[in-house]
Design a protein around this motif. Structure first.
Motif, PDB file in Angstrom:
ATOM      1  N   PHE A  99     -14.721  -7.513   5.095  1.00  0.00           N
ATOM      2  CA  PHE A  99     -13.358  -6.968   5.200  1.00  0.00           C
ATOM      3  C   PHE A  99     -12.663  -7.659   6.380  1.00  0.00           C
ATOM      4  O   PHE A  99     -12.839  -7.263   7.529  1.00  0.00           O
ATOM      5  CB  PHE A  99     -13.429  -5.452   5.426  1.00  0.00           C
ATOM      6  N   ARG A 134      -4.956   0.313  -3.585  1.00  0.00           N
ATOM      7  CA  ARG A 134      -4.032  -0.708  -4.109  1.00  0.00           C
ATOM      8  C   ARG A 134      -4.700  -1.488  -5.252  1.00  0.00           C
ATOM      9  O   ARG A 134      -4.081  -1.766  -6.269  1.00  0.00           O
ATOM     10  CB  ARG A 134      -3.636  -1.648  -2.960  1.00  0.00           C
ATOM     11  N   GLU A 135      -5.972  -1.826  -5.065  1.00  0.00           N
ATOM     12  CA  GLU A 135      -6.712  -2.550  -6.102  1.00  0.00           C
ATOM     13  C   GLU A 135      -6.744  -1.742  -7.397  1.00  0.00           C
ATOM     14  O   GLU A 135      -6.543  -2.291  -8.487  1.00  0.00           O
ATOM     15  CB  GLU A 135      -8.154  -2.816  -5.625  1.00  0.00           C
ATOM     16  N   ASN A 157      -5.790  -8.880   3.108  1.00  0.00           N
ATOM     17  CA  ASN A 157      -4.702  -8.021   2.658  1.00  0.00           C
ATOM     18  C   ASN A 157      -5.187  -7.180   1.479  1.00  0.00           C
ATOM     19  O   ASN A 157      -4.552  -7.115   0.431  1.00  0.00           O
ATOM     20  CB  ASN A 157      -3.470  -8.850   2.274  1.00  0.00           C
ATOM     21  N   TYR A 158      -6.352  -6.577   1.671  1.00  0.00           N
ATOM     22  CA  TYR A 158      -7.003  -5.797   0.631  1.00  0.00           C
ATOM     23  C   TYR A 158      -6.932  -4.303   0.954  1.00  0.00           C
ATOM     24  O   TYR A 158      -7.084  -3.905   2.109  1.00  0.00           O
ATOM     25  CB  TYR A 158      -8.477  -6.217   0.508  1.00  0.00           C
ATOM     26  N   GLY A 159      -6.706  -3.490  -0.078  1.00  0.00           N
ATOM     27  CA  GLY A 159      -6.820  -2.037   0.025  1.00  0.00           C
ATOM     28  C   GLY A 159      -7.439  -1.523  -1.261  1.00  0.00           C
ATOM     29  O   GLY A 159      -7.065  -1.971  -2.355  1.00  0.00           O
ATOM     30  N   ALA A 204     -12.182 -10.243   1.967  1.00  0.00           N
ATOM     31  CA  ALA A 204     -11.134  -9.301   1.577  1.00  0.00           C
ATOM     32  C   ALA A 204      -9.965  -9.509   2.538  1.00  0.00           C
ATOM     33  O   ALA A 204     -10.077  -9.261   3.734  1.00  0.00           O
ATOM     34  CB  ALA A 204     -11.656  -7.875   1.637  1.00  0.00           C
ATOM     35  N   GLY A 214      -7.824  -9.372  -2.713  1.00  0.00           N
ATOM     36  CA  GLY A 214      -6.642  -8.905  -1.988  1.00  0.00           C
ATOM     37  C   GLY A 214      -5.409  -9.595  -2.532  1.00  0.00           C
ATOM     38  O   GLY A 214      -5.502 -10.379  -3.473  1.00  0.00           O
ATOM     39  N   GLU A 215      -4.268  -9.263  -1.949  1.00  0.00           N
ATOM     40  CA  GLU A 215      -3.004  -9.823  -2.432  1.00  0.00           C
ATOM     41  C   GLU A 215      -2.553 -10.965  -1.532  1.00  0.00           C
ATOM     42  O   GLU A 215      -2.155 -10.742  -0.397  1.00  0.00           O
ATOM     43  CB  GLU A 215      -1.943  -8.735  -2.477  1.00  0.00           C
ATOM     44  N   SER A 224      -7.051  -5.685   6.273  1.00  0.00           N
ATOM     45  CA  SER A 224      -6.727  -4.616   5.325  1.00  0.00           C
ATOM     46  C   SER A 224      -5.210  -4.495   5.162  1.00  0.00           C
ATOM     47  O   SER A 224      -4.446  -4.983   5.999  1.00  0.00           O
ATOM     48  CB  SER A 224      -7.290  -3.282   5.819  1.00  0.00           C
ATOM     49  N   THR A 225      -4.806  -3.818   4.103  1.00  0.00           N
ATOM     50  CA  THR A 225      -3.370  -3.574   3.881  1.00  0.00           C
ATOM     51  C   THR A 225      -2.783  -2.765   5.038  1.00  0.00           C
ATOM     52  O   THR A 225      -1.585  -2.844   5.291  1.00  0.00           O
ATOM     53  CB  THR A 225      -3.136  -2.828   2.550  1.00  0.00           C
TER      54      THR A 225
END
Ligand code: V0D
Length: 233
Positions: free
Chosen positions: A55, A136-137, A131-133, A129, A98-99, A58-59
């Motif tokens: 990680f 959100r995924e 910009n991952y949440g 990961a 992630g985005e 994170s978002t």
């Protein structure tokens, strides 16, 4: 029969706290954290893991001071300048979840280049990961699924496994173990869907202090738990 560990995820917590303890700025903790991503990834590869998911951002991390976010976004470039050659030699493949859309362009380019350079590697996958949440995924997966239903490409009646195909981790083996460093007992919106059947381990060391030996100990402890509970699941 002992189950092989295939996929481990890590919440790399405690970098800022570690730095403060040494009388250093938070950024020094992040920098030391980068070195340890290399150390643990090499150890994981040597131990025969198929996927190590870490990680990195994170978002929620966008809420940190702008200066710290700016510093963090330079770390992928620091990482690859120092270690890409070694990752290639070890046959390690780089992937992301992630985005990517919101990642600064310069950082996104570095990430894209590393993914492309290592695409043909057949050893362990080091999955960042970014910009991952976890929620959100799941929302993005639901949107994609709804679109497929509307277009007549997917049936309304599906099983969990079919929905799982829409998630960012769908190409990876199931998650076996999550490790969180620095003595916090939270999931923090990481890999929510995949954690349904994963083992959880929380260690007191800050991320920069987690040694390959201690990491290996975590995997061994996992295998002991599996032996004890495996037959009863
Ligand atoms: C800081 C501890 C490696 C967590 C590890 C963008 C906080 C060190 C990367 C990295 C960070 C990311 C993508 C990539 C290659 C390397 C990284 C961030 C933070 C945030 F393709 N470490 N690292 N990225 N830290």
């Amino acid at each position: 029969m002992e189950e092989k560990i295939r996929h481990v995820a890590i919440i790399m917590d405690g970098n800022g706290r570690w730095a403060k303890k040494q009388g250093l700025p938070r950024t020094a903790g992040h920098r030391q954290g980068v070195e340890n991503v290399r150390n643990i990834a090499i150890a994981a590869n040597d131990l025969g893991l198929e996927v190590l998911t870490v990680f990195a951002f994170s978002t929620e991390n966008w809420k940190r001071p702008e200066e710290e976010v700016g510093y963090l976004m330079k770390l992928p470039s620091v990482f690859f300048k120092r270690f890409l050659k070694e990752l290639m030699e070890k046959n390690i493949r780089i992937t992301m979840i992630g985005e990517m859309e919101q990642i600064p362009k310069e950082t996104a380019k570095v990430l894209q280049a590393a993914i492309e350079d290592t695409r043909g590697n057949t050893g362990m996958t080091l999955n960042f990961a970014m910009n991952y949440g976890g929620r959100r995924e799941i929302v993005l997966a639901a949107q994609q699924y709804a679109q497929d239903v509307a277009a007549g490409k997917a049936p309304l009646q599906i099983e969990e496994a079919q929905f799982g195909q829409y998630l960012m981790t769908s190409a990876f083996p199931p998650l076996d173990l999550l490790i969180r460093t620095s003595g916090e007992y939270r999931i923090s919106n990481f890999l929510l869907w995949d954690l349904a059947y994963a083992e959880l381990m929380f260690v007191d060391e800050a991320w920069p202090e987690l040694t390959p030996e201690r990491f290996q100990e975590c995997l061994q402890r996992f295998q002991k738990r599996e032996r004890r509970f495996g037959g009863l699941k």
